[in-house]
Design an enzyme around this catalytic site. Sequence first.
Site, PDB file in Angstrom:
ATOM      1  N   ALA A 117      15.339 -41.347  15.588  1.00  0.00           N
ATOM      2  CA  ALA A 117      14.243 -42.241  15.169  1.00  0.00           C
ATOM      3  C   ALA A 117      14.058 -43.356  16.199  1.00  0.00           C
ATOM      4  CB  ALA A 117      14.539 -42.829  13.790  1.00  0.00           C
ATOM      5  N   TYR A 151      19.491 -42.288  15.607  1.00  0.00           N
ATOM      6  CA  TYR A 151      19.313 -42.256  17.071  1.00  0.00           C
ATOM      7  C   TYR A 151      17.966 -41.608  17.439  1.00  0.00           C
ATOM      8  CZ  TYR A 151      20.504 -41.296  21.989  1.00  0.00           C
ATOM      9  OH  TYR A 151      20.512 -41.221  23.360  1.00  0.00           O
ATOM     10  N   ARG A 162      27.699 -49.393  32.675  1.00  0.00           N
ATOM     11  CA  ARG A 162      28.288 -48.054  32.666  1.00  0.00           C
ATOM     12  C   ARG A 162      27.192 -46.999  32.739  1.00  0.00           C
ATOM     13  NH1 ARG A 162      30.237 -46.938  27.588  1.00  0.00           N
ATOM     14  NH2 ARG A 162      29.499 -48.800  26.510  1.00  0.00           N
TER      15      ARG A 162
END
Length: 246
Positions: free
Chosen positions: A156, A154, A14
């Site tokens: 990090a 996220y 995707r």
Amino acid sequence: MLEGKIAVVTGASRGIGRAIAEKLASMGAFVVINYNGSKDRAEEVRQEIEAAGGAAAIYQCDVSDYEKCGTFIQDVIKEHGRIDILVNNAGVTRDGLLMKMTEEAFDQVINTNLKGAFNTMRFVSRQMLKQRSGRIVNMSSVVGVTGNAGQANYAASKAGIIGLTKSAARELAPKGITVNAIAPGFIETDMTGVLPEKVKEATAAQIPLGRFGKPEQIAAAAAFLSSEDAGYITGQVLHVDGGMVM
Ligand code: NAP
């Protein structure tokens, strides 16, 4: 062009990964479309590539699983002989304020986004070292540079990607392998599709170019960094973000 090259793209069922797979295939590479849960969509990407005259195969692997990544990469090498390009694109979000973030949400995001890239690089680099050539492109994010409220896990993981990229670039440069990262801004995919319309409008207003980017615009950057033309570029973070970070 990329004729004769074998490219592995993680999370290619995707969004951005799909666009990268299609772009690399359009340039002549044989593309390994990795997915985790979306088999039908991965199969659709393969069919689309073949309909356009390209070649590809789908491989299921949860990139957060070290052992499975080893098997996945060995299978690709066994079946296709080599790996010239690795794009670590697979990623997830589990947003929430730090105070309320569960350990599981933190671990899932780090294990997929950061450890997932380590896992594939760990096995692919051995093959690229033998070949004395290769291109690795890792997906970071603007928030890995700036931080973002509600995305401690996220951000990090995406900051970690930058350290991983630069360290691997230094290690692998003597053998002719380049390692770079792309830091996209806000791109129109399922990941940002869940944002409320008001948040999207407010975010777009903060972007100097005034709009979200398209997956194809990240794919163009990934294709360049995967090409012969980018042979003197390594350890870099290329921002493709409409000017968000400058
Ligand atoms: P997306 O539309 O949500 O697609 C995510 C892809 O990652 C899917 O193909 C999914 O595969 C795959 N994936 C997730 N977990 C996986 C796992 N454990 N193992 C293997 N594959 C896994 O996301 P996107 O927006 O295209 O984002 C792609 C990358 O760009 C991510 O690393 C993301 O953090 C980064 N990025 C995105 C944006 C943005 O605005 N969209 C901005 C900056 C950075 P299945 O569906 O098969 O599970």
